[in-house]
Design a protein around this motif. Structure first.
Motif, PDB file in Angstrom:
ATOM      1  N   ARG A 179       0.853  -1.230  -0.017  1.00 33.43           N
ATOM      2  CA  ARG A 179      -0.146  -0.227   0.205  1.00 33.43           C
ATOM      3  C   ARG A 179       1.018   1.294  -0.045  1.00 33.43           C
ATOM      4  O   ARG A 179       1.540   1.339   0.737  1.00 33.43           O
ATOM      5  CB  ARG A 179      -0.953  -0.072   1.147  1.00 33.43           C
ATOM      6  N   ASP A 250      -5.454 -11.508   0.308  1.00 32.17           N
ATOM      7  CA  ASP A 250      -6.562 -11.066   0.781  1.00 32.17           C
ATOM      8  C   ASP A 250      -7.480  -9.831  -0.096  1.00 32.17           C
ATOM      9  O   ASP A 250      -8.661  -9.824  -0.181  1.00 32.17           O
ATOM     10  CB  ASP A 250      -6.115 -10.059   1.960  1.00 32.17           C
ATOM     11  N   ASP A 275      -9.692 -11.630   3.241  1.00 33.62           N
ATOM     12  CA  ASP A 275     -10.602 -10.632   3.807  1.00 33.62           C
ATOM     13  C   ASP A 275     -11.556  -9.703   3.094  1.00 33.62           C
ATOM     14  O   ASP A 275     -12.802  -9.510   3.386  1.00 33.62           O
ATOM     15  CB  ASP A 275      -9.368  -9.376   4.185  1.00 33.62           C
ATOM     16  N   ASN A 301      -8.913  -4.701   8.048  1.00 33.74           N
ATOM     17  CA  ASN A 301      -7.761  -4.517   7.640  1.00 33.74           C
ATOM     18  C   ASN A 301      -7.857  -2.940   6.910  1.00 33.74           C
ATOM     19  O   ASN A 301      -6.887  -2.252   6.691  1.00 33.74           O
ATOM     20  CB  ASN A 301      -6.945  -5.472   6.469  1.00 33.74           C
ATOM     21  N   ASN A 302      -9.030  -2.732   6.567  1.00 30.78           N
ATOM     22  CA  ASN A 302      -9.234  -1.544   5.628  1.00 30.78           C
ATOM     23  C   ASN A 302      -9.921  -0.549   6.599  1.00 30.78           C
ATOM     24  O   ASN A 302     -10.882  -0.734   7.349  1.00 30.78           O
ATOM     25  CB  ASN A 302     -10.084  -1.719   4.529  1.00 30.78           C
ATOM     26  N   ASP A 305     -13.823  -0.162   6.349  1.00 28.74           N
ATOM     27  CA  ASP A 305     -14.556  -1.565   6.478  1.00 28.74           C
ATOM     28  C   ASP A 305     -15.523  -1.452   7.757  1.00 28.74           C
ATOM     29  O   ASP A 305     -15.121  -0.666   8.534  1.00 28.74           O
ATOM     30  CB  ASP A 305     -13.803  -2.713   6.746  1.00 28.74           C
TER      31      ASP A 305
END
Length: 430
Positions: A179, A250, A275, A301-302, A305
């Protein structure tokens, strides 16, 4: 040093159980078959390690003479729980390097076999058995291709005795673009690398994988290779269908890319992590892809979300027709596997389907569903008896457990410590 001596003492008191020597009948229990069926007042008969019959005790008629009868009125019987993707038995003390044997140096290690490093004298498996986890997929870690896993039962003298299925799958981590958080100032090396450069680096890794799989398939199709290559030879059974390819990935786009990669090379993929798998349920179902959902007790993870998405993910996938399995990172934590299933049951998944995520569904992806995963005639008598709901942390009380018909010892280091200090403080009160 004191801790090492105590764990050694604890294990010295727990020997593997002897083979079953008499037909045994469980009577009056609520039997959770593992395939969605529940028998409210059931019986289970097993002999020589195999299940001979399961049914409704209120209408059954059979001779109890010469059999061991276990009355389990009001109790629950479940298939043995299966822990996939764990370094159980490959690590003992996280702070002692000499006890860590779950990874090897190098990027591509398909020739590494976790089974031969599995330590049956570890103090940890006994703590898992106490919660009903009776089998595990012992899995290597590290690199892009980590090596092959094997499935073991958790009551054995050595790895040869423990093995239920040798080399069931190869394990790979799919290359993904890190990322990019913007800026070329701080942020270390990644901060000094452009997004395009990161994409190019990742694509180069995928191209290298593609070349490796192409070479491996050509090598394994050659009758007598002029040069022996252990890495390429170890990949043979992925191409003939005997081994699956477990891919840790993911993101939804990365999952699609990984599945297409596996299909291109003619291997059977299983997605691990996933994910964002809930965003592509139709794709997964159409391609008959199983998903191993990791860490239901975790944060998303985000940033954008739903905060409860880790709890919901398994239910969304299963209700869409995807074969779902639950797993947890690490080795000590595997004892909490049934409670992960209880959590996903509370967040959108039918209770018996939640049970399947740690029993029959897992057996299917490991290629063991003909022998374990559910309580059916002809299968191994590997199951547990709990006084309460085994998926509920408050009521889980495993009173007995059997592995291939053997009545195993449910003592462990934790119970020994509890008894030791309970006796100490009780004596001080008198």
């Amino acid at each position: 040093m004191a801790g090492f001596g105590l764990s050694t003492f604890a294990q010295a008191n727990i020997s593997p159980a002897k083979p079953q020597d008499k037909k045994t009948i469980i009577m009056g229990a609520k039997i959770h078959v593992g395939n969605g069926t529940v028998i409210e007042n059931g019986y289970l008969i097993f002999d020589k390690g195999k299940i001979l019959g399961v049914g409704d005790a209120t209408v059954a008629k059979f001779d109890l003479t010469g059999s061991t009868v276990i009355t389990a009125n009001g109790k629950h019987v479940y298939p043995g729980f299966i822990a996939p993707i764990t370094n159980l038995g490959l690590t003992e003390y996280e702070s002692v390097k000499a006890t860590l044997d779950f990874s090897e140096i190098g990027t591509y290690n398909p020739h590494i076999r976790a089974l031969v490093a599995y330590n049956t004298d570890s103090k940890v498996p006994a703590t898992l058995r106490s919660n009903g986890v009776l089998m595990a997929q012992i899995t290597p870690q590290g690199g892009v291709i980590s090596g092959s896993s094997s499935v073991v039962q958790l009551d054995a003298w050595n790895w040869e005795d423990a093995a239920l299925r040798k080399d069931d799958a190869q394990h790979m981590t799919w290359p993904v673009v890190p990322r990019f958080r913007g800026g070329f100032g701080g942020g270390g090396r990644m901060g000094m690398t452009s997004p395009d450069a990161l994409k190019e680096r990742t694509q180069a890794q995928i191209n290298e994988l593609d070349q490796l799989f192409t070479e491996a398939k050509a090598y394994t199709e050659t009758d007598k290779p002029t040069v022996t290559n252990a890495r390429l030879a170890a990949m043979k059974h992925m191409f003939d269908g005997q081994e699956k390819l477990f891919i840790t990935v993911d993101g939804q786009k990365d999952i699609i890319a990984a599945v297409n990669f596996a299909k291109k090379h003619g291997v059977t993929p299983v997605i691990v992590g996933g994910d964002e798998a809930y965003l592509i349920t139709a794709f997964l179902k159409d391609n008959n892809i199983s998903v191993v959902v990791k860490q239901p007790h975790a944060l998303p993870n985000n940033l954008d979300d739903d905060v409860n998405m880790p709890y919901k993910n398994a239910g969304i996938l299963a209700n869409a027709g995807v074969n779902v399995v639950l797993s947890i990172d690490g080795y000590w934590q595997q004892r909490n596997l049934p409670f992960m299933a209880g959590t996903v049951a509370a967040w959108g998944l039918d209770k018996e389907k939640a049970l399947q995520t740690i029993t029959l569904n897992t057996a299917k992806i490991l290629g063991l569903d003909k022998t374990v995963g559910s309580l059916e005639t002809g299968k191994d008598a590997t199951f547990l008896i709990s006084a309460g709901d085994a998926l509920d942390m408050k009521s889980n009380t495993v009173e007995k457990a059997f592995i291939q018909g053997r009545d195993i010892n449910l003592d462990n280091l934790h119970k020994q410590l509890d008894r030791k200090f309970s006796e100490k403080y009780n004596a001080e009160k008198k």
